[in-house]
Enzyme design. Structure first.
Site, PDB file in Angstrom:
ATOM      1  CG  ASP A 108      -2.131   0.864   0.959  1.00  0.00           C
ATOM      2  OD1 ASP A 108      -2.236   1.464  -0.093  1.00  0.00           O
ATOM      3  OD2 ASP A 108      -3.085   0.797   1.901  1.00  0.00           O
ATOM      4  CG  ASP A 109      -1.127   5.021  -0.651  1.00  0.00           C
ATOM      5  OD1 ASP A 109      -1.622   4.157   0.133  1.00  0.00           O
ATOM      6  OD2 ASP A 109      -1.547   5.627  -1.645  1.00  0.00           O
ATOM      7  CG  ASP A 112      -3.388   8.171   8.637  1.00  0.00           C
ATOM      8  OD1 ASP A 112      -3.467   8.275   9.970  1.00  0.00           O
ATOM      9  OD2 ASP A 112      -3.526   9.370   7.805  1.00  0.00           O
TER      10      ASP A 112
HETATM   11  O1  LIG Z   1      -4.089   3.526   7.756  1.00  0.00           O
HETATM   12  P1  LIG Z   1      -5.633   3.998   7.304  1.00  0.00           P
HETATM   13  O2  LIG Z   1      -5.865   5.342   8.409  1.00  0.00           O
HETATM   14  O3  LIG Z   1      -6.762   2.923   6.987  1.00  0.00           O
HETATM   15  O4  LIG Z   1      -5.260   5.074   5.964  1.00  0.00           O
HETATM   16  C1  LIG Z   1      -4.451   4.374   5.140  1.00  0.00           C
HETATM   17  C2  LIG Z   1      -5.208   4.264   3.757  1.00  0.00           C
HETATM   18  O5  LIG Z   1      -5.866   5.361   3.351  1.00  0.00           O
HETATM   19  C3  LIG Z   1      -5.524   5.598   1.996  1.00  0.00           C
HETATM   20  O6  LIG Z   1      -6.558   4.844   1.324  1.00  0.00           O
HETATM   21  P2  LIG Z   1      -7.944   5.771   0.910  1.00  0.00           P
HETATM   22  O7  LIG Z   1      -9.091   4.869   1.808  1.00  0.00           O
HETATM   23  O8  LIG Z   1      -7.904   7.142   0.977  1.00  0.00           O
HETATM   24  O9  LIG Z   1      -8.569   5.348  -0.492  1.00  0.00           O
HETATM   25  P3  LIG Z   1      -7.466   5.121  -1.896  1.00  0.00           P
HETATM   26  O10 LIG Z   1      -6.449   4.206  -1.854  1.00  0.00           O
HETATM   27  O11 LIG Z   1      -8.411   4.904  -2.930  1.00  0.00           O
HETATM   28  O12 LIG Z   1      -7.055   6.489  -2.298  1.00  0.00           O
HETATM   29  C4  LIG Z   1      -4.239   4.943   1.729  1.00  0.00           C
HETATM   30  O13 LIG Z   1      -4.043   4.502   0.477  1.00  0.00           O
HETATM   31  C5  LIG Z   1      -4.206   3.709   2.639  1.00  0.00           C
HETATM   32  O14 LIG Z   1      -4.706   2.732   1.848  1.00  0.00           O
HETATM   33  O1  LIG Z   2      -3.283  10.946   0.012  1.00  0.00           O
HETATM   34  C1  LIG Z   2      -3.462  10.565   1.388  1.00  0.00           C
HETATM   35  N1  LIG Z   2      -2.509  11.241   2.257  1.00  0.00           N
HETATM   36  C2  LIG Z   2      -2.695  10.959   3.628  1.00  0.00           C
HETATM   37  O2  LIG Z   2      -1.936  11.241   4.515  1.00  0.00           O
HETATM   38  C3  LIG Z   2      -3.700   9.736   4.038  1.00  0.00           C
HETATM   39  N2  LIG Z   2      -3.894   9.263   5.290  1.00  0.00           N
HETATM   40  C4  LIG Z   2      -4.938   8.305   5.001  1.00  0.00           C
HETATM   41  N3  LIG Z   2      -5.348   8.520   3.848  1.00  0.00           N
HETATM   42  C5  LIG Z   2      -4.434   9.325   3.112  1.00  0.00           C
HETATM   43  N4  LIG Z   2      -4.248   9.931   1.945  1.00  0.00           N
HETATM   44 MG   LIG Z   3      -5.779   3.198  -0.050  1.00  0.00          MG
END
Ligand SMILES: O=P(O)(O)OC[C@H]1O[C@H](OP(=O)(O)OP(=O)(O)O)[C@H](O)[C@@H]1O
Ligand SMILES: O=c1[nH]c(=O)c2nc[nH]c2[nH]1
Ligand SMILES: [Mg+2]
Length: 174
Positions: A108-109, A112
């Site tokens: 994952d990217d 958080d």
């Molecule tokens: O640790 P957490 O609080 O769960 O947050 C982390 C997740 O939040 C973001 O995804 P998001 O749900 O925004 O969706 P996306 O990947 O489709 O942008 C990010 O890419 C992680 O997958």
């Molecule tokens: O673009 C993002 N940046 C963040 O720091 C983050 N945390 C949760 N989801 C996120 N998405």
């Molecule tokens: Mg995500």
């Protein structure tokens, strides 16, 4: 989290950490270096959507050709924090990971709060979990990551950014 419920998570985070494509590519390659000793991996599981870009780069560097997705959507502010699994791991990938995720790499990217990571870890408890960036709350759930930022930092990924005019600093820009 509960301090300003009317604000989005991005607005609540005080600091901004913008990441360019160049920087992101370099960080993904650095992540792959670290993953080299943790493998080999039979397949990569990308957590969509943010995990798709690092998964492609890591897969290219590690020579992994089997890539699956776990598709997770987080609800809007009315139901903040609630996650919905739109698509789980395929049967073929589950078999590759002997049902527990052994030999699989989850990408994952960022992590958080750790809610997304917890959900996917529960699906594949023996998989290796890698993210490019980590915040303190989610960090214990990740096996390998590259850069830690503080919990009150919002990471801006290059696919969410565009070029725009910046006012000169002497005109009051931070
Ligand atoms: O640790 P957490 O609080 O769960 O947050 C982390 C997740 O939040 C973001 O995804 P998001 O749900 O925004 O969706 P996306 O990947 O489709 O942008 C990010 O890419 C992680 O997958
Ligand atoms: O673009 C993002 N940046 C963040 O720091 C983050 N945390 C949760 N989801 C996120 N998405
Ligand atoms: Mg995500």
């Amino acid at each position: 989290m509960a301090e300003h419920p009317e604000l989005s998570a991005q607005e609540r985070a005080g600091k901004a950490f913008p990441v360019s494509w160049d920087q992101f590519h370099r960080d993904c390659r650095a992540l792959t270096w670290r993953l080299n000793s943790a493998g080999p991996f039979n397949a990569i599981v990308a957590i969509t959507r943010g995990g798709l870009v690092p998964a492609a780069i890591v897969a290219r560097e590690l020579g992994v050709r089997v890539i699956d997705t776990v598709c997770i959507a987080s609800y809007d502010h009315n139901k903040r924090g609630e996650l919905q699994v739109l698509k789980g791991v395929s049967d073929a990938t589950t078999k590759l990971g002997n049902g527990t995720g052994k030999g699989l790499l989850i990408v994952d990217d960022l992590v958080d709060t750790g809610k997304t990571a917890r959900m996917v870890r529960d699906m594949l408890p023996d998989a290796h979990f890698a993210t490019v960036y980590a915040k303190p709350m989610g960090r214990p759930l990740v096996d390998t990551f590259i850069t830690e930022v503080s919990q009150d930092t919002w990471i801006f990924f290059p696919w969410d950014l565009g070029l725009s005019f910046q006012p000169p600093m002497r005109d009051g820009a931070a």
